[in-house]
Design an enzyme around this catalytic site. Structure first.
Site, PDB file in Angstrom:
ATOM      1  N   LYS A 180       8.808  -1.580   4.707  1.00 15.11           N
ATOM      2  CA  LYS A 180       8.164  -0.921   4.494  1.00 15.11           C
ATOM      3  C   LYS A 180       8.256   0.651   6.066  1.00 15.11           C
ATOM      4  O   LYS A 180       8.376   0.239   7.682  1.00 15.11           O
ATOM      5  CB  LYS A 180       6.626  -1.128   5.172  1.00 15.11           C
ATOM      6  N   LYS A 233       9.134   0.227   0.522  1.00 19.36           N
ATOM      7  CA  LYS A 233       7.463   0.893  -0.062  1.00 19.36           C
ATOM      8  C   LYS A 233       7.939   2.506   1.135  1.00 19.36           C
ATOM      9  O   LYS A 233       7.905   1.804   2.059  1.00 19.36           O
ATOM     10  CB  LYS A 233       5.916   0.150   0.450  1.00 19.36           C
TER      11      LYS A 233
HETATM   12  C1  PBG Z   1      -1.751  -2.202   5.865  1.00 12.79           C
HETATM   13  C2  PBG Z   1      -1.464  -1.273   4.910  1.00 12.79           C
HETATM   14  C3  PBG Z   1      -1.036  -0.534   4.810  1.00 12.79           C
HETATM   15  C4  PBG Z   1      -0.591  -0.021   3.577  1.00 12.79           C
HETATM   16  C5  PBG Z   1      -1.517  -1.078   2.776  1.00 12.79           C
HETATM   17  N1  PBG Z   1      -1.022  -2.518   3.882  1.00 12.79           N
HETATM   18  C6  PBG Z   1      -1.527   0.426   6.534  1.00 12.79           C
HETATM   19  C7  PBG Z   1      -0.670   0.780   7.175  1.00 12.79           C
HETATM   20  O1  PBG Z   1       0.285  -0.240   7.372  1.00 12.79           O
HETATM   21  O2  PBG Z   1      -1.043   1.497   8.300  1.00 12.79           O
HETATM   22  C8  PBG Z   1      -0.626   1.124   3.079  1.00 12.79           C
HETATM   23  C9  PBG Z   1      -0.809   1.691   2.129  1.00 12.79           C
HETATM   24  C10 PBG Z   1      -1.205   2.273   0.991  1.00 12.79           C
HETATM   25  O3  PBG Z   1      -0.560   3.773   1.774  1.00 12.79           O
HETATM   26  O4  PBG Z   1      -1.413   3.212   0.468  1.00 12.79           O
HETATM   27  N2  PBG Z   1      -0.734  -2.946   6.796  1.00 12.79           N
HETATM   28 ZN    ZN Z   2      -1.790  -2.967   8.999  1.00 13.03          ZN
END
Ligand code: PBG
Ligand code: ZN
Length: 309
Positions: A180, A233
């Site tokens: 991520k 992602k």
């Molecule tokens: C929670 C989460 C997030 C996203 C998915 N799960 C936000 C983040 O990490 O700040 C992002 C999803 C998106 O932008 O579509 N941790």
């Molecule tokens: Zn989060």
């Protein structure tokens, strides 16, 4: 040929099928119904999840990922692991109505629930990894107990998959948000979940775009810790890593086409600066081509309209 048939053929030729799509669902206990930075995206009130899932089923999709938006935040984000929290109740209702016909994935994190908006617990101003993974394991266990099929830890804490696997046994699968990347493309999502904390720096625990080897190491260690599915992602800027992950690992690979990718296409499309429909279709097709087995996308319902059963 009509545009609809043309897109249907292009998507089919790219190998995309309905079973590859995962439809996101924001389930909320607040009044707010729309997401300011995501035009066209709705928030589902906790009382109407069954109705919403029913229309997703009717579109021929059977995988859903739930993002919870609690009524209130508190210091430890305790609604995230509350038996009667917004996600746990939604899971029970969905499973009660649809049973095995829905593959239910639940996002496991603290950031919608605590006061800081960070994915872990802050102690003296910095994220305490070990305390955070204890809480994440508790959240995952409560989702699995409610009936979630797949828990999806998105906090990027070290050892989160192992801690969750330990807490769950074999009760649910784990989809880890392994690679991520730290990105302002999550800001529209945060506007759905937090309002105030749109800009928040998570680069101490999320991966940098400049470090593809680390992204692959994160995937590898999540598989060793017991992840059943791994994720890269966002999608569009990381197609090379999707391909590398697909070629290097044998577990199923998910990609999240994130909120900012949705918003950029919507915003430019709305002004007539780009062809929205074309970009929706070709960006999803590019992720499939790159090697994604599962694509989580806010365009899932739109794209499903082009695909046969
Ligand atoms: C929670 C989460 C997030 C996203 C998915 N799960 C936000 C983040 O990490 O700040 C992002 C999803 C998106 O932008 O579509 N941790
Ligand atoms: Zn989060």
């Amino acid at each position: 040929m009509q545009a609809k048939d043309r897109y249907a053929k292009l998507l089919f030729d790219s190998g995309l099928r309905k079973e590859h799509l995962v439809c996101p669902l924001f389930v909320s206990e607040r009044k707010q119904k729309t997401v300011s930075a995501m035009p066209g995206m709705n928030v589902t009130p906790a009382t109407r999840v069954v109705e919403q899932v029913s229309s997703i089923r009717q579109a021929g999709l059977s995988s859903i990922i739930i993002f919870g938006i609690p009524k209130d935040r508190n210091k430890n984000g305790s609604e995230a692991y509350d038996r009667n929290g917004v996600v746990q109740r939604a899971v029970r209702e969905i499973k009660g109505s649809f049973g095995k016909s829905i593959n239910l994935i639940t996002d496991v994190c603290l950031c919608q629930y605590n006061l800081t908006g960070h994915c872990g617990l802050l102690v003296n101003g910095s994220v305490d990894n070990d305390k955070s993974i204890e809480l994440l394991a508790k959240i995952a266990a409560s989702h699995a107990e409610a009936g979630s099929d797949v828990v999806a830890p998105s906090a990027m804490m070290d050892g989160q998959v192992r801690a969750i696997r330990h807490a769950l046994g074999k009760d649910a699968k784990i989809l880890s948000y392994s690679a991520k990347h730290s990105s302002s493309l999550y800001a529209p999502f945060r506007s759905a979940a937090f309002a105030k904390q749109g800009v928040i720096n998570k680069s101490s625990y999320q991966v940098s775009f400049s470090n593809p080897r680390q992204a692959l190491r994160e995937i590898e260690s999540d598989i060793k810790e017991g992840a059943d599915i791994v994720m890269v992602k966002p999608g569009l800027a990381y197609l090379d890593l999707i391909r590398a992950a697909k070629d290097n690992f044998s577990v199923p690979l998910a990609v999240q086409n994130v909120s900012g990718e949705y918003t950029m296409i919507k915003a430019a499309g709305k002004r007539g600066w780009i062809d929205e429909e074309q970009w929706k279709v070709l960006s999803i097709a590019s992720m499939k081509r790159a090697g994604a087995d599962l694509i989580i996308s806010y365009f899932a319902l739109d794209v499903a309209g082009y695909l046969a059963e």
